[in-house]
Design an enzyme around this catalytic site. Structure first.
Site: not given
Length: 278
Positions: A2-3
């Site tokens: 998750p960015e």
DNA sequence: TTCGTCCTGGTA
DNA sequence: TACCAGGACGAA
């Protein structure tokens, strides 16, 4: 992983089902991920803090998600690599990677799960600014990072462009996927020294970062195996990637083969023709 | 500024 | 069976 686009997608999907809801109970199946004020804490302390509070809103900075609570405290969530935060309207039987279950008054649960156990849930008391947020540079999308400021930061760094993009203290929210994608869009070799970039190249990279992240959000984030949004759905951005995990495949722009190397200690994909070093 | 550490599932 | 993936942080 998750960015920024994935965390923002989670924030948007969860906001509607969490805002204004009261936390009825917290089931802690594994306390390794729990913190209070940045320090590991016992399950009962964490539960005692959280139970009975209302969720007043959700916000994001970089890759951190903040759940704001009605007494002024904050639950700061970082999913690291494999963490998930998923709303389950009907509960269900959790698997062994589900570490915390937040039960909501009136029905529905939020499950925090994480295969690699790197993710953290950190509580900060009323009026306490979460310390990790203070260490972050401006958010890559919403931090008001203008071109001039971006060029100024680059001009003062001798590091590789990719190392700069990954450093959350410089600009926050970019991880390995979107760093590679942004550098491709900008036509900049990942190993180019920041200080060597012209003002025009800095401007192009600034725009490319925005484009890569914005596109990621519009397509619900990138899923290779672990990422899911707040409703448990995978993202649709994977098919749009130009270089990430595409080594050995032809570049969509020029047909040359995408290469893989290591920059800043991270696997890095780029097109040697579209992103020349010189 | 770079490297090791944490951690586990998937793959070679 | 060994290695790889990688975000953040502390140590060298």
């Amino acid at each position: 992983m998750p960015e920024l686009p994935e965390v923002e997608t989670i924030r948007r999907t969860l906001e509607g089902v969490l805002r204004g809801r009261r936390i009825e109970d917290v089931l802690i199946r594994s306390p390794h991920c729990l913190q209070v004020d940045g320090q590991p804490c016992e399950a009962h302390a964490f539960k005692g803090f959280l139970a009975g509070l209302w969720v007043s809103g959700l916000s994001r900075k970089g890759k951190y998600l903040s759940l704001h609570l009605d007494d002024g405290s904050t639950l700061l969530v970082h999913l690291r690599m494999t963490g998930r935060l998923v709303y389950r309207p009907d509960g269900g039987e959790p698997d062994r990677h589900t570490h915390v279950i937040i039960k909501l008054e009136g029905g529905g649960e939020v499950w925090f799960s994480d295969v690699r156990k790197f993710g953290r849930l950190s509580l900060y008391g009323p009026g306490v600014a979460p310390e990790p947020l203070g260490r972050l540079g401006p958010d890559a999308l919403e931090g008001g990072l203008d071109e001039r400021c971006f060029h100024g930061l680059l001009a003062s760094s001798r590091r590789a462009a990719k190392a700069f993009l990954l450093d959350q203290g410089c600009v926050s929210g970019i991880g390995n996927i979107y760093a590679d994608e942004a550098l491709f869009l900008a036509g900049i070799h990942p190993s180019r020294r920041c200080v060597s970039l012209s003002e025009r190249e800095a401007k192009v990279l600034h725009r490319a970062v925005w484009e890569a992240l914005k596109g990621g959000i519009e397509h619900g984030g990138t899923t290779f195996s672990d990422y899911r949004d707040g409703f448990g759905r995978p993202g649709n951005n994977t098919a749009r990637l130009r270089v990430y995990k595409r080594e050995g495949q032809p570049c969509h722009r020029c047909g040359n083969l995408i290469e893989k190397t290591t920059v800043a200690g991270r696997s890095t994909r780029f097109c040697p023709a579209c992103q020349p070093y010189d």
